[in-house]
Design a protein around this motif. Structure first.
Motif, mmCIF file in Angstrom:
data_model
loop_
_atom_site.group_PDB
_atom_site.id
_atom_site.type_symbol
_atom_site.label_atom_id
_atom_site.label_comp_id
_atom_site.label_asym_id
_atom_site.label_seq_id
_atom_site.Cartn_x
_atom_site.Cartn_y
_atom_site.Cartn_z
ATOM 1 N N TYR A 4 -4.360 -6.104 -1.486
ATOM 2 C CA TYR A 4 -2.894 -6.179 -1.620
ATOM 3 C C TYR A 4 -2.200 -6.276 -0.266
ATOM 4 O O TYR A 4 -1.331 -7.112 -0.058
ATOM 5 C CB TYR A 4 -2.353 -4.955 -2.368
ATOM 6 C CG TYR A 4 -2.525 -4.985 -3.866
ATOM 7 C CD1 TYR A 4 -3.744 -4.696 -4.453
ATOM 8 C CD2 TYR A 4 -1.463 -5.292 -4.711
ATOM 9 C CE1 TYR A 4 -3.901 -4.700 -5.835
ATOM 10 C CE2 TYR A 4 -1.604 -5.298 -6.094
ATOM 11 C CZ TYR A 4 -2.825 -4.997 -6.649
ATOM 12 O OH TYR A 4 -2.981 -5.007 -8.007
ATOM 13 N N GLN A 5 -2.563 -5.366 0.655
ATOM 14 C CA GLN A 5 -1.844 -5.362 1.936
ATOM 15 C C GLN A 5 -2.478 -6.352 2.932
ATOM 16 O O GLN A 5 -1.769 -6.974 3.702
ATOM 17 C CB GLN A 5 -1.832 -3.958 2.550
ATOM 18 C CG GLN A 5 -0.805 -3.010 1.938
ATOM 19 C CD GLN A 5 -1.108 -2.616 0.508
ATOM 20 O OE1 GLN A 5 -2.221 -2.180 0.210
ATOM 21 N NE2 GLN A 5 -0.159 -2.765 -0.389
ATOM 22 N N THR A 53 -6.248 -1.785 -0.702
ATOM 23 C CA THR A 53 -5.492 -2.024 0.541
ATOM 24 C C THR A 53 -5.912 -3.354 1.164
ATOM 25 O O THR A 53 -5.084 -4.141 1.620
ATOM 26 C CB THR A 53 -5.728 -0.872 1.545
ATOM 27 O OG1 THR A 53 -5.343 0.352 0.925
ATOM 28 C CG2 THR A 53 -4.914 -1.060 2.808
ATOM 29 N N ARG A 63 -8.941 2.437 -8.310
ATOM 30 C CA ARG A 63 -8.513 1.843 -7.031
ATOM 31 C C ARG A 63 -8.911 2.717 -5.844
ATOM 32 O O ARG A 63 -8.904 3.936 -5.909
ATOM 33 C CB ARG A 63 -6.999 1.608 -6.957
ATOM 34 C CG ARG A 63 -6.466 0.636 -7.995
ATOM 35 C CD ARG A 63 -5.054 0.174 -7.638
ATOM 36 N NE ARG A 63 -4.545 -0.775 -8.608
ATOM 37 C CZ ARG A 63 -4.887 -2.059 -8.637
ATOM 38 N NH1 ARG A 63 -5.728 -2.532 -7.753
ATOM 39 N NH2 ARG A 63 -4.399 -2.865 -9.557
ATOM 40 N N ARG A 83 -4.276 8.206 0.857
ATOM 41 C CA ARG A 83 -5.743 8.195 0.752
ATOM 42 C C ARG A 83 -6.349 9.331 1.567
ATOM 43 O O ARG A 83 -7.302 9.984 1.139
ATOM 44 C CB ARG A 83 -6.268 6.835 1.216
ATOM 45 C CG ARG A 83 -7.787 6.696 1.121
ATOM 46 C CD ARG A 83 -8.201 5.234 1.113
ATOM 47 N NE ARG A 83 -7.542 4.538 0.031
ATOM 48 C CZ ARG A 83 -6.864 3.388 0.172
ATOM 49 N NH1 ARG A 83 -6.808 2.789 1.340
ATOM 50 N NH2 ARG A 83 -6.255 2.851 -0.863
ATOM 51 N N PHE A 116 0.074 4.111 2.038
ATOM 52 C CA PHE A 116 -1.155 4.121 1.234
ATOM 53 C C PHE A 116 -2.264 4.881 1.967
ATOM 54 O O PHE A 116 -3.040 5.625 1.366
ATOM 55 C CB PHE A 116 -1.630 2.687 0.948
ATOM 56 C CG PHE A 116 -0.888 2.008 -0.165
ATOM 57 C CD1 PHE A 116 -1.015 2.442 -1.483
ATOM 58 C CD2 PHE A 116 -0.059 0.932 0.075
ATOM 59 C CE1 PHE A 116 -0.335 1.815 -2.524
ATOM 60 C CE2 PHE A 116 0.630 0.300 -0.952
ATOM 61 C CZ PHE A 116 0.491 0.743 -2.257
ATOM 62 N N ARG A 169 2.667 8.165 -3.855
ATOM 63 C CA ARG A 169 2.614 7.180 -4.953
ATOM 64 C C ARG A 169 4.032 6.843 -5.434
ATOM 65 O O ARG A 169 4.375 5.686 -5.622
ATOM 66 C CB ARG A 169 1.788 7.746 -6.118
ATOM 67 C CG ARG A 169 1.758 6.825 -7.322
ATOM 68 C CD ARG A 169 1.010 7.427 -8.513
ATOM 69 N NE ARG A 169 1.115 6.558 -9.650
ATOM 70 C CZ ARG A 169 0.262 5.572 -9.938
ATOM 71 N NH1 ARG A 169 -0.762 5.356 -9.168
ATOM 72 N NH2 ARG A 169 0.462 4.798 -10.973
ATOM 73 N N LYS A 188 -8.748 -1.400 -15.989
ATOM 74 C CA LYS A 188 -9.492 -0.405 -15.218
ATOM 75 C C LYS A 188 -9.469 0.973 -15.874
ATOM 76 O O LYS A 188 -10.505 1.617 -15.995
ATOM 77 C CB LYS A 188 -8.931 -0.290 -13.792
ATOM 78 C CG LYS A 188 -9.084 -1.548 -12.970
ATOM 79 C CD LYS A 188 -8.616 -1.358 -11.544
ATOM 80 C CE LYS A 188 -7.239 -0.789 -11.401
ATOM 81 N NZ LYS A 188 -6.153 -1.485 -12.096
ATOM 82 N N GLU A 204 -3.640 -6.671 -11.860
ATOM 83 C CA GLU A 204 -2.842 -5.971 -12.884
ATOM 84 C C GLU A 204 -3.388 -6.293 -14.278
ATOM 85 O O GLU A 204 -3.752 -7.430 -14.570
ATOM 86 C CB GLU A 204 -1.378 -6.427 -12.798
ATOM 87 C CG GLU A 204 -0.772 -6.408 -11.384
ATOM 88 C CD GLU A 204 -0.655 -5.017 -10.782
ATOM 89 O OE1 GLU A 204 -0.346 -4.076 -11.519
ATOM 90 O OE2 GLU A 204 -0.888 -4.879 -9.565
HETATM 91 P P1 TYD Z 1 -0.752 1.485 -10.849
HETATM 92 O O1 TYD Z 1 0.393 1.770 -11.763
HETATM 93 O O2 TYD Z 1 -1.776 2.554 -10.670
HETATM 94 O O3 TYD Z 1 -1.334 0.079 -11.245
HETATM 95 P P2 TYD Z 1 -2.706 -0.387 -11.846
HETATM 96 O O4 TYD Z 1 -2.716 0.067 -13.261
HETATM 97 O O5 TYD Z 1 -2.633 -1.879 -11.680
HETATM 98 O O6 TYD Z 1 -3.789 0.233 -10.980
HETATM 99 O O7 TYD Z 1 -0.123 1.074 -9.469
HETATM 100 C C1 TYD Z 1 -0.836 0.964 -8.307
HETATM 101 C C2 TYD Z 1 -0.293 -0.221 -7.546
HETATM 102 O O8 TYD Z 1 -0.440 0.002 -6.155
HETATM 103 C C3 TYD Z 1 -1.029 -1.493 -7.889
HETATM 104 O O9 TYD Z 1 -0.097 -2.542 -8.079
HETATM 105 C C4 TYD Z 1 -1.831 -1.774 -6.652
HETATM 106 C C5 TYD Z 1 -1.085 -1.100 -5.546
HETATM 107 N N1 TYD Z 1 -1.932 -0.606 -4.432
HETATM 108 C C6 TYD Z 1 -1.835 -1.212 -3.199
HETATM 109 O O10 TYD Z 1 -1.063 -2.162 -3.021
HETATM 110 N N2 TYD Z 1 -2.601 -0.740 -2.156
HETATM 111 C C7 TYD Z 1 -3.453 0.302 -2.288
HETATM 112 O O11 TYD Z 1 -4.147 0.693 -1.318
HETATM 113 C C8 TYD Z 1 -3.545 0.922 -3.593
HETATM 114 C C9 TYD Z 1 -4.476 2.085 -3.805
HETATM 115 C C10 TYD Z 1 -2.769 0.434 -4.627
#
Ligand code: TYD
Length: 228
Positions: free
Chosen positions: A114-115, A111, A106, A84, A80, A60, A26, A22
């Motif tokens: 985070y996951q 994935t 991203r 995708r 997710f 989203r 990006k 975060e």
């Molecule tokens: P976003 O507001 O786009 O955050 P950032 O500016 O940090 O990119 O929110 C996307 C959020 O979703 C971010 O916290 C990461 C999460 N995410 C996953 O957990 N798994 C995924 O596969 C993707 C694409 C995003």
């Protein structure tokens, strides 16, 4: 992309993904790279995940509102993946085929980080979903922006103002430290595809580092475009 891969697909666009925790900057860096590549007369599409296509934007909303979390980590991962799948099929692949360079905020590494690393979803499940959603599609270059967690979270909070943190911004410091480690691990495991970039500098300095990576790895004749 390796030299041989460039030769295999001469008319195809290049696929560049941006990853990081975060507040790593990006979206700022994508905008800067997009304008530099556009100035070099390349066709550019900027997109993001989760989202990037009408169907994926619905997903989203579901995941970032926290609804996915209620379903549990595996089901959230499926959301997710579904997003995708739609994004790749309807936006990314058609653009690459037309010779457009796609810059994506991203992609699959999110994935994995985070996951997978943090949500403890088994690698086998993530790999299986990846095969279904993206098949052979692999970024030609993945820029991983690396920043101390406290600074990233401060930036994200400043950007958000009085709004509430989303599903992942609201996780604790340990989560975000783990996220940074997960991304560093991905960069170390796949050096041919990934570049870890120090994002703890002003935006133009970071943009210079991003540009150097793109120029060195993806632009076969840098002298013809560096004047951007
Ligand atoms: P976003 O507001 O786009 O955050 P950032 O500016 O940090 O990119 O929110 C996307 C959020 O979703 C971010 O916290 C990461 C999460 N995410 C996953 O957990 N798994 C995924 O596969 C993707 C694409 C995003």
């Amino acid at each position: 992309m390796s030299e041989s891969a460039l030769q295999r697909a001469p008319g195809r666009g290049r696929f560049i993904t941006f990853e990081g925790g975060e507040g790593t900057g990006k979206s700022t860096q994508i905008k800067k790279l997009a304008s530099r590549l556009s100035a070099a007369k390349l066709r550019i599409l900027v997109t993001r995940e989760p989202g990037g296509s009408p169907g994926a934007e619905i997903m989203r909303y579901l995941v970032l509102s926290g609804m996915g979390k209620l379903l549990g980590p595996e089901a959230e991962t499926l959301l997710f993946a579904a997003a995708r799948d739609d994004h790749v099929r309807t936006v990314i692949e058609p653009a690459l085929k037309q010779g457009t360079w796609v810059l994506c905020d991203r992609f699959a590494d999110s994935t994995r980080a985070y996951q997978g690393s943090l949500g403890s979803v088994p690698a086998g499940l993530i790999n299986a979903m990846q095969r279904v959603t993206i098949g052979d599609l692999k970024p030609d270059l993945t820029i991983i922006l690396d920043l101390p967690v406290e600074i990233g979270l401060q930036r994200a909070a400043a950007r958000r103002g009085s709004g509430t943190p989303d599903r992942f911004e609201g996780e604790n410091l340990k989560f975000h430290e783990g996220l940074r480690d997960a991304y560093r691990k991905i960069a170390a495991e796949e050096p041919a595809r990934c570049v870890l970039i120090d994002a703890n500098s002003d935006p133009d300095t970071v943009a210079g580092r991003v540009w150097a990576a793109v120029r060195d790895r993806l632009l076969p004749t840098p002298a013809s475009v560096v004047s951007a």
